[in-house]
Every structure is written in C-alpha cells, then in structure tokens.
Design a protein around this motif. Structure first.
Motif, short mmCIF file in Angstrom:
data_model
loop_
_atom_site.label_atom_id
_atom_site.label_comp_id
_atom_site.label_asym_id
_atom_site.label_seq_id
_atom_site.Cartn_x
_atom_site.Cartn_y
_atom_site.Cartn_z
N GLU A 57 0.83 -1.20 0.00
CA GLU A 57 0.00 0.00 0.00
C GLU A 57 0.87 1.25 0.00
N SER A 58 1.99 1.24 0.70
CA SER A 58 2.90 2.39 0.69
C SER A 58 3.45 2.62 -0.72
N ALA A 59 3.81 1.53 -1.41
CA ALA A 59 4.35 1.65 -2.77
C ALA A 59 3.31 2.25 -3.71
N ARG A 60 2.05 1.91 -3.49
CA ARG A 60 0.99 2.45 -4.35
C ARG A 60 0.93 3.96 -4.27
N PHE A 61 1.15 4.51 -3.08
CA PHE A 61 1.11 5.96 -2.91
C PHE A 61 2.41 6.62 -3.34
N ARG A 62 3.51 5.97 -3.07
CA ARG A 62 4.79 6.59 -3.40
C ARG A 62 5.01 6.67 -4.90
N ILE A 63 4.46 5.72 -5.66
CA ILE A 63 4.53 5.80 -7.12
C ILE A 63 3.89 7.09 -7.62
N GLY A 68 3.85 9.79 -5.84
CA GLY A 68 4.47 10.90 -5.15
C GLY A 68 3.69 11.38 -3.95
N ARG A 69 2.93 10.47 -3.31
CA ARG A 69 2.10 10.83 -2.16
C ARG A 69 2.53 10.05 -0.93
N SER A 70 2.21 10.58 0.23
CA SER A 70 2.51 9.90 1.48
C SER A 70 1.48 8.80 1.73
N PRO A 71 1.92 7.65 2.26
CA PRO A 71 0.95 6.59 2.59
C PRO A 71 0.12 6.90 3.84
N TRP A 72 0.48 7.93 4.57
CA TRP A 72 -0.25 8.27 5.79
C TRP A 72 -1.47 9.11 5.44
#
Length: 366
Positions: free
Chosen positions: A201-207, A209-213
C-alpha cells in the motif's frame, strides 16, 4: 462433463445456505449455556468434530458445471445473497458473545466463548475472501466489514496483491514450506503478511508521489474500522469486553492462517529460464472435494481454480485431476495441522509423491 446445459442443475443449490449455520451456532450455544458452561463449546465441537465426521461419511463431490452454464450461474443473485447474509449474522453473534462475556463467565465457559466468537469471525475471513476478489465495489466494502472483528483488514491488500502474485514461492509469507510446522509458520505469516500489506500500500502511494499516511490507505482504514468497532463495543458493554475482543481476534486470524498453512504446504512454482517462477496453475494448491466442507466454506477447497481464476465465483469453481488432493476436508486438516508430528507423517510423503520423490522441487524455504 457430458451433460447438456439445459439438463444441468446445481445439485448443491439447496445446500449453500448451510454456510450460515456457523454464525448461527453461537445462539444455539447461548440456549444451551443455561444448562452449564459446556454450552459455549457447541460451536468448536460442531465445526471441528461433527462437520469432519459428516464430511467423512458423505465423501466427495467432483461435479463441475459445464462452461456454457457458468455465465448464468455467475449472474445469479441467489449465491451472492448467501455471502451477504453471513455478515449480519456474524455481527449479531459478536455482540451476543460480548454481552455474555460482560455478564460474567467462568474459565470453562470463557474459553468456549472465546473459541466460539473466534471461529465465527475466522470463518468470516473466508466470506471476506470470496467478496474481496470481486469487481463490484459493494462486495469489496462488505469484505472489509467482515474482516474488522479479527483486526485483519490488511488481508484485503496482502491477499489480493501479495499472496496471489507470490503464491507457492519462498517469498510468500502465506505459503508454508516442507517440514515447517504450523507453530513456526504462524509468526512468520502473521508478521510477514502485515509487513507485506503495508509495503504494497505504501508503494501504491509513493509511485504517485504521495505519502501513505492518508485515509485513502486501505490498510490504515481497515485497522481504523477495527479500532472503532472495538471502541464501540467497549463503550456499550464496559472495559471487560476488551480482552475478550482481542482474544477472539487472535483465534479468528489463527483459523485463517491455519487454512493458509494447509492450502500450499510444500508446493513450489518452479523457476523459469528468466529466474521468475512459472505461472500459477492447478498443481500449486492443495484441493479437497469433500462436499460438506466445500458447502460450508464457499468451495474454498477448490483452491487451484481460485488461484488460476480469482474472479470466478464460488459456485462455478472447478476441480482438476492434476491438483494435489488432501486426504480430508479443511476442518479435519486444520486440526491435524495443530499437531506437527501427525501433520508431517500424513502430508510430507504426499508432497514428495507430488514431486516424484524429489524434495528439491518442493518449497523448502531459503
């Protein structure tokens, strides 16, 4: 099968509602609890005692629907509503068992009560599994609701995007290795699955350019649902229910992990010339055609077809001759998994036979 489509009928049509018996059992236990503490042991005794016995007596059903009948079966609302109805029954059982705990129970009744709630919510993870694979948004949301009582909402992320990609490889925390006991597998899969879900889920957001939080993070929202549910029940019934909720959650997700343990035990997708594992096929999951447990578990035991075709609904999952077969249904094998010497005596020779006696072809881990 050589059966004309217009003459084919789902022989199990009246049996599928039996899946709702499990969340109904706690209410029968409540009725029996007046006669003694052992009333709260009805659910575990039925699930791990009576069902395996009936499963053995009735035996297998290897019927596959003809492919021409599959589209109509997939569209039928009858099968969907059975999965939907599990959820209100599940939550009613949770509230009732919490209330019984809050009213005060002795150690024998308390242990039975924890197992009762845990089994119902553990089996609910199977319902969440069926719903979570579908494209319909309402079913995916219901899947998360079914997962909340066990605090295992991250399963929705890890199972769909992690396990189905890495199944039957040493990299998959939910695929048990040859020689590995359930008690060694349990911490590896519990911790590994949670970590994997967070990384996915973190990778989905970082792709992007967003924070997973963020509340758009499916792992965070799933865990938040559990916190809200437990807080609401604690506020309504008192602090005494909090340890009960935690204990039954551990039992619930342990039921899931015991099922994970037996579904792919020792099976390995062989590496290809590129170094990547071969495509998932029916050889990479243990199957069982025992009729009774297939009805109670929405045909989870036809696991090979599920991995090959995750969008197929439970009523149209097929059995394959090439799939390795368990000697009994899941309810029986789950109990066996808790006793490592018996498990290894029964299953290790089957893994080796599946690979022609060559243990190097099995999943043995690092």
């Amino acid at each position: 099968m050589d059966i004309a489509v217009d003459a084919w009928r789902d022989r199990r049509l009246p049996l599928w509602p039996l899946a709702l018996v499990v969340p109904a059992l706690p209410f029968a236990g409540l009725a029996l609890s007046g006669a003694g503490a052992w009333g709260w042991w009805l659910t575990p005794l039925v699930v791990f005692g009576l069902i395996p016995l009936v499963d053995l007596l009735i035996g297998d059903d290897r019927q596959n629907p003809p492919e021409e009948a599959v589209p109509a079966l997939q569209r039928s609302p009858y099968y969907r509503w059975i999965t939907y109805l599990y959820l209100p029954a599940q939550y009613a059982a949770l509230v009732m068992t919490c209330r019984a705990w809050a009213d005060g129970v002795g150690p024998v009744a308390g242990a039975g009560l924890v197992l009762t709630a845990g089994i119902v919510n553990g089996v609910a993870i199977n319902t969440a599994h069926e719903l979570g694979h579908k494209r319909e948004r309402v079913e995916r949301r219901l899947s998360r609701i079914a997962l909340a009582p066990t605090g295992y909402g991250h399963f929705y992320v890890e199972h769909n995007r992690g396990h189905h990609v890495r199944v039957a490889t040493p990299q998959d925390p939910a695929s048990a290795r040859l020689g590995e006991s359930f008690w060694r597998f349990w911490p590896r899969t519990v911790v590994g699955s949670a970590r994997s879900a967070w990384r996915l889920e973190s990778a989905r957001f970082r792709i992007r350019g967003r924070s997973p939080w963020t509340w758009r993070n499916d792992v965070l929202t799933a865990w938040a649902m559990t916190v809200v549910l437990f807080a609401a029940l604690t506020a309504a019934l008192g602090w005494s229910v909090l340890p009960f909720l935690v204990l039954q959650a551990v039992v619930g997700f342990s039921v899931l992990e015991a099922v994970n343990y037996l579904e792919h035990y020792g099976l390995l997708r062989q590496p290809t010339g590129t170094g990547r594992p071969e495509k998932v096929d029916p050889r990479h999951s243990w199957n069982s055609d025992r009729l009774v447990t297939n009805v109670f578990l929405f045909q989870l035991q036809r696991h090979s077809d599920h991995h090959a075709n995750p969008l197929r609904r439970y009523q149209v999952l097929r059995t394959f001759d090439v799939s390795p077969q368990l000697p009994a249904g899941y309810a029986t094998m789950l109990v066996l998994a808790l006793i490592p010497p018996l498990w290894h005596r029964v299953m290790d020779p089957r893994v080796l036979a599946h690979y022609g006696g060559d243990a190097r072809l099995a999943n043995r881990g690092p």
